[in-house]
Design a protein around this motif. Structure first.
Motif, PDB file in Angstrom:
ATOM      1  N   UNK A 422       0.833  -1.205   0.000  1.00 27.75           N
ATOM      2  CA  UNK A 422       0.000   0.000   0.000  1.00 27.75           C
ATOM      3  C   UNK A 422       0.871   1.259   0.000  1.00 27.75           C
ATOM      4  N   UNK A 423       1.888   1.306   0.875  1.00 28.31           N
ATOM      5  CA  UNK A 423       2.737   2.487   1.003  1.00 28.31           C
ATOM      6  C   UNK A 423       3.643   2.683  -0.209  1.00 28.31           C
ATOM      7  N   UNK A 424       3.856   1.635  -0.959  1.00 30.22           N
ATOM      8  CA  UNK A 424       4.655   1.758  -2.181  1.00 30.22           C
ATOM      9  C   UNK A 424       3.786   2.034  -3.407  1.00 30.22           C
ATOM     10  N   UNK A 425       2.490   2.158  -3.212  1.00 29.44           N
ATOM     11  CA  UNK A 425       1.601   2.484  -4.307  1.00 29.44           C
ATOM     12  C   UNK A 425       1.396   1.351  -5.291  1.00 29.44           C
ATOM     13  N   UNK A 426       1.522   0.113  -4.815  1.00 29.49           N
ATOM     14  CA  UNK A 426       1.397  -1.040  -5.705  1.00 29.49           C
ATOM     15  C   UNK A 426       0.063  -1.770  -5.557  1.00 29.49           C
ATOM     16  N   UNK A 427      -0.825  -1.215  -4.746  1.00 28.36           N
ATOM     17  CA  UNK A 427      -2.125  -1.857  -4.539  1.00 28.36           C
ATOM     18  C   UNK A 427      -3.000  -1.677  -5.776  1.00 28.36           C
ATOM     19  N   UNK A 428      -3.591  -2.773  -6.212  1.00 26.49           N
ATOM     20  CA  UNK A 428      -4.480  -2.720  -7.364  1.00 26.49           C
ATOM     21  C   UNK A 428      -5.889  -3.148  -6.992  1.00 26.49           C
ATOM     22  N   UNK A 429      -6.766  -3.125  -7.964  1.00 24.17           N
ATOM     23  CA  UNK A 429      -8.171  -3.467  -7.725  1.00 24.17           C
ATOM     24  C   UNK A 429      -8.337  -4.914  -7.302  1.00 24.17           C
ATOM     25  N   UNK A 430      -7.403  -5.764  -7.706  1.00 23.18           N
ATOM     26  CA  UNK A 430      -7.513  -7.191  -7.365  1.00 23.18           C
ATOM     27  C   UNK A 430      -7.018  -7.495  -5.955  1.00 23.18           C
ATOM     28  N   UNK A 431      -6.498  -6.482  -5.268  1.00 15.67           N
ATOM     29  CA  UNK A 431      -5.927  -6.700  -3.926  1.00 15.67           C
ATOM     30  C   UNK A 431      -6.919  -6.388  -2.813  1.00 15.67           C
ATOM     31  N   UNK A 432      -8.195  -6.291  -3.148  1.00 10.48           N
ATOM     32  CA  UNK A 432      -9.184  -5.926  -2.132  1.00 10.48           C
ATOM     33  C   UNK A 432      -9.247  -6.928  -0.990  1.00 10.48           C
ATOM     34  N   UNK A 433      -9.120  -8.214  -1.305  1.00  9.35           N
ATOM     35  CA  UNK A 433      -9.208  -9.231  -0.257  1.00  9.35           C
ATOM     36  C   UNK A 433      -7.967  -9.193   0.633  1.00  9.35           C
ATOM     37  N   UNK A 434      -6.816  -8.905   0.023  1.00  5.77           N
ATOM     38  CA  UNK A 434      -5.585  -8.779   0.813  1.00  5.77           C
ATOM     39  C   UNK A 434      -5.722  -7.653   1.830  1.00  5.77           C
ATOM     40  N   UNK A 435      -6.247  -6.518   1.391  1.00  8.09           N
ATOM     41  CA  UNK A 435      -6.448  -5.383   2.301  1.00  8.09           C
ATOM     42  C   UNK A 435      -7.492  -5.711   3.370  1.00  8.09           C
ATOM     43  N   UNK A 436      -8.535  -6.411   2.973  1.00  7.38           N
ATOM     44  CA  UNK A 436      -9.572  -6.791   3.932  1.00  7.38           C
ATOM     45  C   UNK A 436      -8.996  -7.708   5.006  1.00  7.38           C
ATOM     46  N   UNK A 437      -8.187  -8.693   4.584  1.00  4.01           N
ATOM     47  CA  UNK A 437      -7.559  -9.603   5.542  1.00  4.01           C
ATOM     48  C   UNK A 437      -6.660  -8.841   6.498  1.00  4.01           C
ATOM     49  N   UNK A 438      -5.854  -7.949   5.949  1.00  3.31           N
ATOM     50  CA  UNK A 438      -4.948  -7.160   6.792  1.00  3.31           C
ATOM     51  C   UNK A 438      -5.743  -6.327   7.793  1.00  3.31           C
ATOM     52  N   UNK A 439      -6.858  -5.725   7.321  1.00  4.02           N
ATOM     53  CA  UNK A 439      -7.685  -4.939   8.225  1.00  4.02           C
ATOM     54  C   UNK A 439      -8.295  -5.780   9.336  1.00  4.02           C
ATOM     55  N   UNK A 440      -8.728  -6.988   8.993  1.00  2.00           N
ATOM     56  CA  UNK A 440      -9.284  -7.894  10.001  1.00  2.00           C
ATOM     57  C   UNK A 440      -8.221  -8.296  11.016  1.00  2.00           C
ATOM     58  N   UNK A 441      -7.015  -8.527  10.534  1.00  2.00           N
ATOM     59  CA  UNK A 441      -5.926  -8.892  11.452  1.00  2.00           C
ATOM     60  C   UNK A 441      -5.618  -7.751  12.411  1.00  2.00           C
ATOM     61  N   UNK A 442      -5.557  -6.536  11.885  1.00  2.00           N
ATOM     62  CA  UNK A 442      -5.289  -5.376  12.738  1.00  2.00           C
ATOM     63  C   UNK A 442      -6.391  -5.215  13.776  1.00  2.00           C
ATOM     64  N   UNK A 443      -7.641  -5.367  13.335  1.00  2.00           N
ATOM     65  CA  UNK A 443      -8.774  -5.262  14.272  1.00  2.00           C
ATOM     66  C   UNK A 443      -8.707  -6.346  15.328  1.00  2.00           C
TER      67      UNK A 443
END
Length: 451
Positions: A422-443
């Motif tokens: 995310x911080x390197x600006x490499x997140x794409x539309x197909x990475x939504x589940x990766x971000x969701x998983x990371x958010x769930x882990x943080x929560x």
């Protein structure tokens, strides 16, 4: 004309066709040895699970029988339907959560807690039908698969060293070197030498031979305590089908929120422990394809879901894939026949459960240490000179043994990978589940810290 060796003899008949023995370069003899090896490294659960669930007020003899039945059914189901050398049994950690947090801490009766396990199994099944579990596995980057395998290797090795008494807890340094003069540690080191030498000479069944030799040596020296408890197979009736589903939905007051927490933990920990074990063991067995995909993934996940449901009906906590399956893989197991043999031995153990004490931890510990060492191999596939890859991989490898949780290792690795991407600006539309998983882990981590 030369006599054919075992390696050149192709297995024939129904076993070869169903388990694809020839295609995977294995034999019935190798698979049987691997299944026995996996069983011996997992057999401790026959004794440990009843002692833990006994603290929840469950009948110990009943849980012993339920443990064998659940492990036997689940392992055979996995082997027959998914054809992978993955054995299952009631999971360590989840059984402690069941007994000490849910029953003792929250005051939930054990039949209601079993109902929660049943519902979590149904939820797993629905998530598998919906393809969500498969999507989660697909979202995990390939280098983290290699890191999980290496982390599990360290985890297994650490468990082996701990069981051997070579590594002990220390209030000042967390861990320290144990007393190597102690009988258990000395016996385990003897077993490690035997297994390591046999493995170095490439002797088939080295792990199994080492476990048996160490057990015999321990018995000869009087180091194998054996005090079988009264046991009756019909005792399983005291836990089988005793789950209380009405009680689950009847939880109120402080238990209302507690129910969500219970189901969340059963789902979350089992999901990611299972994924981590699945990836690590199948990678070690050489079953992951060139695209990094696990073959017959749907069948594996369905078998795992059904195993948890069946386990709750038998009267035990969540059933999950066992990391000790790696011992059977190292012994040569490549097909579901390994898991079937392990399952049959668990069913047979229902009749002789107390005699599992004949194989001491000091005899199985060396096998876990050796397997842990050999599971380091996938780490060479990680590009350690690339921080974007190396940092998440290192966190995964380190956190699995240091937190005693495959799920935590995956959580740190996935979160770090998503954050860097995310911080390197490499997140794409197909990475939504990766971000969701990371958010769930943080929560999850924030919630656990707040608790």
């Amino acid at each position: 004309m030369t006599e054919p060796t075992e390696a050149t003899v192709q297995p024939a008949g129904a076993l070869d066709r169903h388990f694809e023995l020839s295609a995977r370069g294995t034999t019935v003899r190798t698979e049987v040895l691997a299944g026995v090896t996996t069983f011996l490294t997992m057999a401790y659960i026959i004794l440990v699970n009843p002692s833990i669930l006994g603290a929840a007020g469950m009948n110990v003899a009943a849980v012993a029988a339920a443990t064998c039945l659940a492990a036997g059914f689940a392992s055979i189901l996995m082997g027959m339907t998914a054809n992978v050398p993955l054995a299952l049994a009631p999971g360590m950690g989840l059984n402690a959560y069941f007994a000490f947090t849910v029953v003792q801490g929250m005051g939930v009766p054990w039949p209601v807690a079993l109902g929660c396990v049943f519902i979590s199994g149904i939820a797993f099944l629905l998530l598998t039908f919906a393809g969500i579990r498969q999507l989660i596995i697909a979202a995990i980057p390939r280098h983290l698969f290699a890191a999980v395998a290496g982390g599990i290797g360290l985890f297994i090795g650490f468990i082996g060293l701990k069981n051997a008494g070579v590594v002990v807890s220390n209030p000042a340094t967390s861990v320290a070197l144990g007393d190597l003069h102690a009988p258990g540690a000395a016996l385990a080191l003897f077993g490690l030498v035997v297994i390591a030498v046999l493995a170095a000479w490439k002797v088939r069944g080295a792990i199994l031979i080492g476990i048996v030799a160490t057990t015999i040596a321990g018995a000869a020296l009087g180091l194998v305590p054996f005090k079988p408890q009264p046991y009756d197979l019909t005792a399983i009736s005291q836990t089988a089908f005793k789950l209380d589903l009405a009680g689950v939905f009847g939880l109120s007051g402080s238990h209302g929120l507690g129910l969500l927490e219970i189901l969340f933990v059963f789902l979350f920990v089992d999901l990611f422990d299972n994924i981590g074990t699945l990836v690590g063991v199948t990678r070690r067995a050489g079953l992951i394809d060139a695209q990094g995909r696990v073959p017959r993934l749907n069948r594996i996940l369905f078998a795992d879901s059904i195993a948890t449901i069946a386990g709750s009906l038998a009267g035990t906590s969540t059933v999950t894939s066992y990391v000790e399956s790696a011992a059977g893989v190292q012994a040569g197991g490549r097909t579901g026949l390994t898991a079937v043999v392990t399952g049959v031995l668990f069913l047979a153990a229902m009749f002789i459960a107390p005699y599992a004490q004949l194989v001491p931890l000091a005899a199985t510990a060396p096998a876990l240490i050796l397997v842990g060492a050999l599971m380091m191999a996938p780490l060479i596939d990680i590009e350690w000179d690339d921080p974007e890859i190396a940092i998440p991989a290192f966190l995964t490898v380190a956190m699995i043994p240091l937190t005693f949780s495959i799920a935590n290792g995956l959580a740190f690795g996935i979160t770090a990978h998503a954050l860097l991407k995310l911080l390197r600006g490499k997140i794409g539309a197909t990475d939504w589940l990766l971000l969701l998983l990371a958010g769930l882990f943080v929560a999850r981590f924030a919630w656990l810290s707040a608790g």
